[in-house]
Design a protein around this motif. Sequence first.
Motif, short mmCIF file in Angstrom:
data_model
loop_
_atom_site.label_atom_id
_atom_site.label_comp_id
_atom_site.label_asym_id
_atom_site.label_seq_id
_atom_site.Cartn_x
_atom_site.Cartn_y
_atom_site.Cartn_z
N PRO A 151 -74.92 -10.80 -27.88
CA PRO A 151 -75.77 -10.65 -29.06
C PRO A 151 -75.08 -9.89 -30.19
O PRO A 151 -75.67 -9.00 -30.77
CB PRO A 151 -76.91 -9.82 -28.51
CG PRO A 151 -76.22 -8.89 -27.53
CD PRO A 151 -75.03 -9.63 -27.00
N SER A 152 -73.84 -10.25 -30.50
CA SER A 152 -73.04 -9.52 -31.48
C SER A 152 -73.83 -9.12 -32.74
O SER A 152 -74.39 -9.96 -33.44
CB SER A 152 -71.84 -10.38 -31.83
OG SER A 152 -71.44 -10.18 -33.12
N LEU A 153 -73.86 -7.84 -33.01
CA LEU A 153 -74.55 -7.35 -34.21
C LEU A 153 -73.98 -7.97 -35.49
O LEU A 153 -74.74 -8.32 -36.39
CB LEU A 153 -74.45 -5.83 -34.30
CG LEU A 153 -75.13 -5.01 -33.22
CD1 LEU A 153 -75.02 -3.53 -33.54
CD2 LEU A 153 -76.58 -5.39 -33.08
N PRO A 154 -72.65 -8.11 -35.62
CA PRO A 154 -72.14 -8.74 -36.84
C PRO A 154 -72.65 -10.16 -37.04
O PRO A 154 -72.90 -10.56 -38.17
CB PRO A 154 -70.62 -8.72 -36.62
CG PRO A 154 -70.38 -7.57 -35.73
CD PRO A 154 -71.56 -7.52 -34.81
N ILE A 155 -72.84 -10.91 -35.96
CA ILE A 155 -73.39 -12.27 -36.11
C ILE A 155 -74.81 -12.19 -36.69
O ILE A 155 -75.16 -12.93 -37.61
CB ILE A 155 -73.43 -13.03 -34.77
CG1 ILE A 155 -72.01 -13.34 -34.31
CG2 ILE A 155 -74.23 -14.32 -34.91
CD1 ILE A 155 -71.95 -14.36 -33.18
N ILE A 156 -75.61 -11.27 -36.15
CA ILE A 156 -76.98 -11.12 -36.63
C ILE A 156 -76.97 -10.79 -38.12
O ILE A 156 -77.70 -11.36 -38.93
CB ILE A 156 -77.71 -10.01 -35.86
CG1 ILE A 156 -77.78 -10.37 -34.38
CG2 ILE A 156 -79.10 -9.78 -36.43
CD1 ILE A 156 -78.42 -9.31 -33.51
N LEU A 157 -76.06 -9.88 -38.48
CA LEU A 157 -75.97 -9.45 -39.87
C LEU A 157 -75.54 -10.61 -40.78
O LEU A 157 -76.09 -10.79 -41.86
CB LEU A 157 -74.95 -8.31 -39.96
CG LEU A 157 -75.21 -7.25 -41.01
CD1 LEU A 157 -76.60 -6.69 -40.89
CD2 LEU A 157 -74.18 -6.14 -40.88
N TYR A 158 -74.59 -11.41 -40.30
CA TYR A 158 -74.15 -12.56 -41.09
C TYR A 158 -75.31 -13.52 -41.31
O TYR A 158 -75.54 -13.99 -42.43
CB TYR A 158 -72.98 -13.28 -40.42
CG TYR A 158 -72.57 -14.53 -41.18
CD1 TYR A 158 -71.65 -14.45 -42.21
CD2 TYR A 158 -73.14 -15.77 -40.90
CE1 TYR A 158 -71.30 -15.57 -42.93
CE2 TYR A 158 -72.80 -16.90 -41.62
CZ TYR A 158 -71.88 -16.80 -42.63
OH TYR A 158 -71.55 -17.92 -43.35
#
Lengths: 426, 165
Positions: A151-158
Amino acid sequence: MNVWLAVFVIVLLALLGAPLFTIIGACALYGFSSTNTDISAVIIELYRIADSPPLIAIPLFAFAGYLLAESNSPKRLVGLAQALFGWMPGGLAIVVLMTCAFFTAFTGASGVTIVALGGLLYPILLKERYPERFSLGLVTSSGSIGLLFPPSLPIILYGLVAAVSIDKLFVAGILPGFILVGVLSAYSVRTGLTAHVPRVPFSWKNVASAARSAAWEIPLPFLIIGGIYGGAFTATEAAAVTAFYVLVVEVFIYRDLKLTKDVPKVMIDSMLLVGAILAILGTAFGLTNYLIDQQIPQRLFQFVSQQISSQVTFLLILNGFLIIVGMMMDVFSAIIVVVPLILPIAREFKVDPVHLGIIFLANLEIGYLTPPVGLNLFLSSLRFQKPVLHVARSVLIFMFLELIALFIITYVPDISLFLVRLFGTQ
Amino acid sequence: MKLLNRFDVLLNKLEGWLLILFLSVMILLAFAQVVMRDVFSAGILWGDILLRHMVLWIGFLGAALAASSGRHITIDALARFLPARPRLAVSVLTHLFAAAICFLLLRGSITFIQNEIAMHTTVYNNIPSWYGEIIIPVGFGLLVVHFVIRAMVSLQSFLRGETAA
C-alpha cells in the motif's frame, strides 16, 4: 518587489534548509498577492485536506508501517524469507530485497527501511561472507525498492494529486515493481555465485517453524492486495483494517510492544511524518490553484512542445528530469510539487496518467541513490558509519541496473497497464 | 530561557497527547466504519466527515510537533555542506522565515474562519463548519510559536559560541 529577486530569495532559502512547506506557502502567498487575491484563498484550498476521503489512508498506513518496523516483525519476516530463499545462490541478498520492499511499501521510503532493517540485515550479509561493497550497495538501494508495491504511501499520494484511481495504480505497480526487484535479484544471484557465498540447505522444517512464528504477519499482504484487487474494499478501507489488525497483532498477540508505553511513541513518531507530508500537501493545493489560474501548465507545455515533438523524446527528458528531482527532493514533496506541472504535458504527449505515475515512482526510487545528494546515500552513511563517497561508489552498479529496468518500464507501457486492463475498470 | 524551555516541553506534551487521542479514535472509528459497512451494510453517516476532519487535525498537530523536533521535509542540499557555525546562523534565518510565512498563513486563516462564521456554513446537520476548521488558525499559531522557539534556541547556541545545533 521584483519577481526575480523574490524567486532568488525563495530558492536560496529552500537550499539553505527552510521547511519546504513554508517555501511552497511563500510562493502561493506571493502569487496570490500579486494578483490582489486575499490570502485566505490559500486557506480555502488547504481546507481541501478535509475533503478527500483517500487521505484517511495516509495516517493509518503510516501508523501501521511504523508499528511493524518498531516490533519484532522485521526479524520474523527475515527469518521466513531466509527459510524460503536461503538455499538459492544469493539467497540472503534476495531476502534483503524482499523484506525491504515490504517495509518500504508501508512506510514510503522515508528512511525507516534503512534505519530499521538495514541495521538488522547489513551485519548478517557480512557474516554470511557477502562482499562488503555489494552488501552496502544492496541495503542502501533497498531503502527505496518497494515504492511500487501496495500500500505504498507515495502511490496513494500520486493518485490523489493526479486524480487517478488509487486502486488502478496499485494494480499497475505490481509488474514494474517485480521487474525492479527482479533485476537486482538476478545480480544478487550472480554475486552469490562469484563470491562463493555458502548456502543453507532448504528444509521444510525451517520453513514451517519460520512460518509459524510469522503466522499473523503473513496474511497482511493478502489482506491488502487481495482485499483491494478482489474488490472487497477500497484503499481507505484497507488502511483502516490494516491499522487495526497490526495494532491488535503486535500488541496483544505477539506482545512485542506495550500499549501504554510503546504505542504512543510510535503514534507520535509516525504522525510527525504525516504532519510533514500534509503541511506540504496543504500549501501545495494553494500554489497549484494559483498556477492553474495563471495557466502555467499550458504555458509550460507550449514551451516544451516547441523543443520536443515525439513521445519518446519527451519520456527520455522526463526520466532525466525526474532523477534530478528525486535526488533533490523526497518522494512525497516531489509528487506533490511536480505532478501537477507534468501531468497536463504528459497528457498532450499521450502518456497514460496511470503509466506516468509508475514512471514517476520508479524514477524517484533511483533519484534516492543518485550522487551527490541522493537521500539514501546520507542515511546509509549515517547508519553504517561509512563515508558518503564510499556509499555512493557501492550503489553505482545497482543504480545502473535499476536504470535498465526503468528504461523497460518507461518504454513498454503495457507492463504497467496490462494488469489494469485484465482486472477491468472499477 | 529556562522558562521558555519549560513552556516548550509542556506544549509538546500537550500536542502529543492530543495527537495520540485523535489517532486512537481515528483507528477505532475507521475500523468500525468498515465493519458496519461490510457486515451490516450501514455505516455512520457523519463518520466519514469526522474522519476527514481528523486527518486535518492530526496533520496540523503532527506538523506542529515536526516543527519542534526539526522533522519537516527540507531540501538542504546547500546547508549540508556548510560548517557547523554558519549552519547555526542559517538555521536562525530559516526558522524565522518559516515563522513569518506561518504568521501570514495564520492571518489568512483567521479571515477564512471569520468568513465561515459570517456565512453560517454548516458541515453536517446544524454543526457550524468552523468547529472543524478552527484547527487551521490554531495550527498555524502553534507553528509560529515552535519556529520562533527553534530560532531562539539556535540563536542562543550561536551566541554562546557552540558549534552544533
